[in-house]
Write an enzyme that holds these catalytic residues in place. Structure first.
Site, PDB file in Angstrom:
ATOM      1  N   SER A   1      -9.756   2.336   2.773  1.00  0.00           N
ATOM      2  CA  SER A   1      -8.822   3.059   1.952  1.00  0.00           C
ATOM      3  C   SER A   1      -7.858   2.180   1.144  1.00  0.00           C
ATOM      4  O   SER A   1      -7.250   2.654   0.191  1.00  0.00           O
ATOM      5  CB  SER A   1      -7.995   3.987   2.846  1.00  0.00           C
ATOM      6  OG  SER A   1      -7.208   3.236   3.777  1.00  0.00           O
TER       7      SER A   1
ATOM      8  N   LYS B   1       0.864  -1.182   0.000  1.00  0.00           N
ATOM      9  CA  LYS B   1       0.000   0.000   0.000  1.00  0.00           C
ATOM     10  C   LYS B   1       0.905   1.239   0.000  1.00  0.00           C
ATOM     11  O   LYS B   1       2.004   1.203   0.571  1.00  0.00           O
ATOM     12  CB  LYS B   1      -0.889  -0.042   1.251  1.00  0.00           C
ATOM     13  CG  LYS B   1      -1.961   1.043   1.306  1.00  0.00           C
ATOM     14  CD  LYS B   1      -2.898   0.820   2.494  1.00  0.00           C
ATOM     15  CE  LYS B   1      -3.891   1.963   2.661  1.00  0.00           C
ATOM     16  NZ  LYS B   1      -4.835   1.735   3.771  1.00  0.00           N
TER      17      LYS B   1
ATOM     18  N   SER C   1     -10.160  -0.290   6.777  1.00  0.00           N
ATOM     19  CA  SER C   1      -9.545  -0.124   5.456  1.00  0.00           C
ATOM     20  C   SER C   1      -8.965  -1.373   4.820  1.00  0.00           C
ATOM     21  O   SER C   1      -8.614  -1.356   3.652  1.00  0.00           O
ATOM     22  CB  SER C   1      -8.457   0.937   5.512  1.00  0.00           C
ATOM     23  OG  SER C   1      -9.052   2.199   5.453  1.00  0.00           O
TER      24      SER C   1
HETATM   25  N1  GLN Z   1     -13.037   4.389   6.264  1.00  0.00           N
HETATM   26  C1  GLN Z   1     -12.440   4.730   7.511  1.00  0.00           C
HETATM   27  C2  GLN Z   1     -12.046   6.180   7.528  1.00  0.00           C
HETATM   28  O1  GLN Z   1     -12.329   6.843   6.604  1.00  0.00           O
HETATM   29  C3  GLN Z   1     -11.305   3.819   7.780  1.00  0.00           C
HETATM   30  C4  GLN Z   1      -9.985   4.254   7.303  1.00  0.00           C
HETATM   31  C5  GLN Z   1      -8.908   3.279   7.579  1.00  0.00           C
HETATM   32  O2  GLN Z   1      -9.140   2.192   8.105  1.00  0.00           O
HETATM   33  N2  GLN Z   1      -7.695   3.675   7.267  1.00  0.00           N
HETATM   34  O3  GLN Z   1     -11.484   6.672   8.462  1.00  0.00           O
END
Ligand code: GLN
Length: 465
Positions: free
Chosen positions: A150, A75, A174
């Site tokens: 994400s 990532k 994410s």
């Molecule tokens: N969707 C969540 C957020 O926007 C999780 C993000 C993540 O796990 N990095 O914060």
């Protein structure tokens, strides 16, 4: 399309049926030809060839591990020395990592071949990969849909066979949410079981690096190579709890009461519960009174931590700098121009909840709520193997559908956020598809450091789904 697992490929490599070059070339060629925008960068041929040579040498010398020669994606928030790592933000477009993340070091030692870095929501804030400064990634199952976020690039890359496995990071879902949207396996390991050294910090009390793979067995193999204590991360520990399976699963009562859960997801989930019962499992609805409040706590705690972690990106210490007249303007112009809208929204929210006069009203309340939820989970997990939920309230949504409605975007984290809040491990396993062909996932949340239980449960789901 079904792609081979780590175990299957490893057998071919050890039997000499396939050369590492052939294997890596096949994946890299697919990655280059793909138009999903899953990768921010595929590393240079020279770079990949050097890694392949190391892997081949390991096979020759008999030091190969099960990951040797496997094409793996990183990532875009995990540091790989000498390579650009941008957090998919304009701010770090030209930032080159000066050291390896601990997980990268471990993968290199295992002889894995790191083929590229994957697209993500800017600094890992988002649920759709639409917050990347470099365009959205498309869902391989339907290119009009988001891959989730994400870690959307990693999920799409695994699902489309552009790599064998990928790293994700999970702060509020994410890894698991994009895994569910793309029909692959995603594990949020117990907080602290994987070193965060070399992971761009988002919410430091929530962030965990984890595997995104085709199968539960692959997730287990991959996770076991990079977990463990690390002197560079004081919160990391080497712990592994083996608990014999009780065959007792809990579901939060009133989980669907708030509405907003897609009827097909609900049906798929209920079918899975029935199938588990036929395998001799007891599935009880239990009281977890604050389960759904996790989201409210998360959207206080997480922005608070973000506002402090991203303060270093000020145009002076790291990253690019706007051309400004005064030092005061440098901060505002740089952060205004190079951070995307969601990043700025979270920083403002976080600064607000931490500010004098609001600290007690918001931040401290969320901290208190967090320990209540954790206690509820711990009590439940003394009696049950795991807490079962759907991974997401809906299948993958359309590109553009939620970008202008942050609250509805945040609601897609309803089932994933609780495990981050309580620092428990959780796994998402594909559990079928909608009538329109979009993948569904179910999630098990387990006791701390009992990843082995999650792998056992995950393998059962793979057999009965
Ligand atoms: N969707 C969540 C957020 O926007 C999780 C993000 C993540 O796990 N990095 O914060």
């Amino acid at each position: 399309m079904e792609y081979p697992t780590i175990e299957q490929l490893h057998k071919k490599l050890t039997a000499g049926e396939m050369a590492v070059t052939t294997l890596v070339d096949e994946y890299v060629a697919r990655a280059k030809a793909s138009d999903l925008n899953a990768f921010r960068e595929i590393f240079s041929d020279v770079d990949i060839a050097a890694q392949v040579a190391t892997a081949q040498m390991m096979f020759k010398e008999g030091t190969a591990t099960i990951l040797t020669g496997m094409p793996i994606a990183l990532k875009d928030n995990i540091l790989f020395a000498g390579h650009i790592v941008s957090g998919s933000s304009k701010m770090l477009e030209h930032y080159t990592a000066s050291y390896d993340a601990t997980v990268v070091e471990k993968l290199k030692a295992a002889g894995a071949v790191l083929i590229g870095r994957t697209n993500m929501d800017e600094f890992a804030m988002g649920s759709s990969t639409e917050n990347s400064a470099y365009g959205v990634t498309k869902n391989p199952h339907d290119t009009s849909k988001v891959p989730g976020g994400s870690s959307g690039g990693s999920a799409a890359a695994v699902a489309a066979g552009l790599c064998v496995a990928a790293f994700g990071s999970d702060t509020g879902g994410s890894i698991r949410q994009p895994a569910a949207f793309c029909g692959i396996v995603g594990l949020l390991p117990t907080y602290g079981s994987v070193s965060r050294h070399g992971l761009m910090a988002l919410g430091s009390s929530l962030d965990v690096i984890g595997p995104m793979t085709h199968s539960v067995a692959d997730a287990e193999i991959f996770y076991n190579t990079f977990k463990g204590a690390d002197k560079y991360d004081g919160t990391s520990v080497a712990q592994n709890v083996t608990i014999p399976l009780k065959k007792k699963i809990a579901m939060p009562k009133n989980m669907f009461a708030a509405g907003g859960v897609d009827p097909e997801i609900k049906k798929n989930f209920e079918d899975m519960v029935e199938k588990l019962k036929t395998q001799g499992f007891t599935v009880d609805e239990i009281d977890l009174p604050h389960f759904a409040d996790s989201l409210a706590a998360y959207y206080i705690l997480m922005p608070a931590e973000v506002s402090s972690n991203l303060a270093r990106l000020d145009g002076i210490r790291y990253g690019d700098r706007a051309k400004s007249i005064s030092i005061h303007d440098v901060y505002g112009d740089t952060r205004g121009a190079l951070f995307g809208i969601e990043t700025r929204r979270r920083i403002l929210l976080g600064t607000y909840v931490l500010s004098h006069g609001y600290y007690d009203a918001y931040y401290n309340k969320a901290v208190a709520l967090r320990s209540i939820i954790r206690k509820e989970f711990e009590t439940a997990l003394e009696q049950y193997d795991a807490i079962l939920t759907p991974t997401t309230p809906t299948p993958a949504f359309g590109i553009g559908e939620k970008v202008h409605d942050p609250v509805s975007m945040y609601l897609s984290d309803l089932f994933t956020v609780p495990a981050n809040i309580t620092q428990h491990p959780a796994i998402s396993i594909p559990s079928g598809k909608s009538t329109s062909g979009l993948p569904f996932g179910v999630q098990f949340i387990g006791a701390r450091f009992a990843e082995d239980t999650l792998f056992s449960l995950g393998k059962i789901v793979e057999d009965i789904r």
